[in-house]
Design an enzyme around this catalytic site. Structure first.
Site, mmCIF file in Angstrom:
data_model
loop_
_atom_site.group_PDB
_atom_site.id
_atom_site.type_symbol
_atom_site.label_atom_id
_atom_site.label_comp_id
_atom_site.label_asym_id
_atom_site.label_seq_id
_atom_site.Cartn_x
_atom_site.Cartn_y
_atom_site.Cartn_z
ATOM 1 N N HIS A 284 -34.395 24.703 5.335
ATOM 2 C CA HIS A 284 -35.744 24.298 5.747
ATOM 3 C C HIS A 284 -36.539 23.970 4.482
ATOM 4 O O HIS A 284 -35.992 24.060 3.360
ATOM 5 C CB HIS A 284 -36.408 25.400 6.571
ATOM 6 N N GLN B 139 -39.946 33.954 -3.193
ATOM 7 C CA GLN B 139 -40.801 35.147 -3.067
ATOM 8 C C GLN B 139 -40.760 35.691 -1.633
ATOM 9 O O GLN B 139 -41.011 36.864 -1.398
ATOM 10 C CB GLN B 139 -42.235 34.784 -3.474
ATOM 11 N N GLN C 169 -23.184 40.974 3.125
ATOM 12 C CA GLN C 169 -24.570 41.436 3.103
ATOM 13 C C GLN C 169 -25.127 41.681 4.508
ATOM 14 O O GLN C 169 -26.291 42.020 4.655
ATOM 15 C CB GLN C 169 -25.459 40.471 2.311
ATOM 16 N N ASP D 10 -38.330 36.588 0.034
ATOM 17 C CA ASP D 10 -37.487 37.783 -0.013
ATOM 18 C C ASP D 10 -37.813 38.527 -1.310
ATOM 19 O O ASP D 10 -37.049 38.511 -2.275
ATOM 20 C CB ASP D 10 -36.009 37.382 0.047
ATOM 21 N N HIS E 299 -36.256 26.259 1.371
ATOM 22 C CA HIS E 299 -35.090 26.048 0.502
ATOM 23 C C HIS E 299 -35.280 24.786 -0.353
ATOM 24 O O HIS E 299 -34.969 24.768 -1.544
ATOM 25 C CB HIS E 299 -33.822 25.837 1.338
HETATM 26 P P1 AMP Z 1 -31.415 32.262 2.557
HETATM 27 O O1 AMP Z 1 -30.723 31.000 2.919
HETATM 28 O O2 AMP Z 1 -32.277 32.816 3.634
HETATM 29 O O3 AMP Z 1 -30.498 33.283 1.926
HETATM 30 O O4 AMP Z 1 -32.440 31.862 1.402
HETATM 31 C C1 AMP Z 1 -32.018 31.243 0.222
HETATM 32 C C2 AMP Z 1 -33.148 31.265 -0.768
HETATM 33 O O5 AMP Z 1 -34.276 30.578 -0.235
HETATM 34 C C3 AMP Z 1 -33.625 32.693 -1.089
HETATM 35 O O6 AMP Z 1 -33.916 32.794 -2.475
HETATM 36 C C4 AMP Z 1 -34.856 32.833 -0.256
HETATM 37 O O7 AMP Z 1 -35.793 33.753 -0.771
HETATM 38 C C5 AMP Z 1 -35.405 31.414 -0.326
HETATM 39 N N1 AMP Z 1 -36.316 31.171 0.810
HETATM 40 C C6 AMP Z 1 -36.064 31.385 2.118
HETATM 41 N N2 AMP Z 1 -37.161 31.100 2.850
HETATM 42 C C7 AMP Z 1 -38.117 30.704 1.982
HETATM 43 C C8 AMP Z 1 -39.474 30.286 2.124
HETATM 44 N N3 AMP Z 1 -40.071 30.212 3.317
HETATM 45 N N4 AMP Z 1 -40.161 29.951 1.019
HETATM 46 C C9 AMP Z 1 -39.570 30.031 -0.208
HETATM 47 N N5 AMP Z 1 -38.301 30.421 -0.407
HETATM 48 C C10 AMP Z 1 -37.578 30.753 0.665
#
Ligand code: AMP
Length: 276
Positions: A31, A144, A58, A146, A34
């Site tokens: 989204h 941020q 995880q 997470d 990312h």
């Molecule tokens: P994930 O695919 O959920 O593991 O996320 C991959 C990376 O994208 C991680 O570093 C998340 O913290 C970051 N991320 C996920 N959602 C957001 C968001 N809404 N805003 C900024 N970074 C995000």
């Protein structure tokens, strides 16, 4: 954009590449949150690399590993304008038979998400360490959104003297304030309508602190009463912690990380702000 599925393929590619690499690890179903990380990686480096890997280690046994949303073709179309290398390994490529090595960060992983999701961060730090070793980036980008994950990765990189910089990027939100997340797709239309209450309650906390409120219990009470008005929402935790140590505080003393996990049915949403 080159799409590569094997570790040997990445190593081979990297042998012939010159320039700095900015790396964004993801679990896919991308989204705008990312993409913001990928754009920053591209802007600050010669080459941008993204991994898409739904990391089984995880997820807890009762969590959503099997149902986690996946759509590689859509992801690739979104990455195309900003990405040079996409690494999409199979589970067996990352964890072949007999795999038995783990990277663990202690203490800051015991609280918040770590307390509710035992073993989660051990899986995260292990896979991120492996991905760092495979891609060998100069900078790695995390959201941020997470907050604890970003703090844990920073600590791992520092403690293990990893030769890279960990960059934390701001949370990207929907127009109504809901933090973007791949898991938002699990929400029913009614849940989606109520979900902005997380961010609204964080904004309420910020306003109270700016107005001089220092007692965490009073701020938490206001936030709780806001959130429980959404009848589909169940609060898992609302935390006020020191933004470095992640230790709980009872009196506001910036920088404070205010973070929360709220469930809508089976869907767990997390959000946070930092009060500087
Ligand atoms: P994930 O695919 O959920 O593991 O996320 C991959 C990376 O994208 C991680 O570093 C998340 O913290 C970051 N991320 C996920 N959602 C957001 C968001 N809404 N805003 C900024 N970074 C995000």
């Amino acid at each position: 954009m080159q799409v590569i599925n094997t570790i040997a393929g990445i190593k081979e590619l990297k042998r012939n590449l010159k320039g700095t690499v900015g790396f964004v690890p993801t679990m896919g179903y991308l989204h705008a949150g990312h993409i913001a990380l990928v754009k920053q990686a591209k802007a600050e480096n010669d080459i941008s690399a993204v991994s898409i890997f739904v990391n089984p280690t995880q997820f807890g046994p009762k969590e959503d590993f099997k149902t986690y949303p996946r759509d590689i073709n859509r992801d690739l179309a979104m990455l195309e304008p900003y990405t040079d290398i996409v690494f999409i390994p199979a589970d067996k490529e990352m964890y072949p038979a007999g795999y038995n090595t783990w990277v663990e960060v202690n203490e800051i992983t015991d609280v918040l998400e770590g307390a509710v999701r035992p073993g989660h961060f051990k899986g995260v730090t292990t896979v991120v360490n492996k991905l760092f070793n495979i891609v060998q980036p100069d900078k790695a980008y995390f959201g941020q959104k997470d907050a604890q994950q970003a703090a844990v990765i920073k600590k791992m990189a520092r403690d293990l003297n990893m030769p890279l910089e960990v960059v934390v990027c701001p949370t990207i939100r929907e127009p109504d304030g809901l933090a973007m997340s791949s898991r938002n797709t699990y929400l029913t239309p009614e849940m989606r309508k109520g979900a902005p209450v997380l961010y609204q309650s964080l904004q309420k906390a910020k306003a109270m602190i700016e107005a001089g409120e220092k007692t965490v219990a009073d701020i938490r009470r206001e936030m709780t009463s806001m959130i429980i008005k959404e009848t589909l929402a169940t609060i898992e935790y609302i935390s006020f912690a020191d933004n470095e140590t992640l230790k709980e505080i009872h009196t506001i003393k910036p920088p404070v990380l205010i973070s929360m996990a709220v469930k809508f049915g089976k869907t767990r949403l997390i959000d946070n702000i930092v009060i500087k």
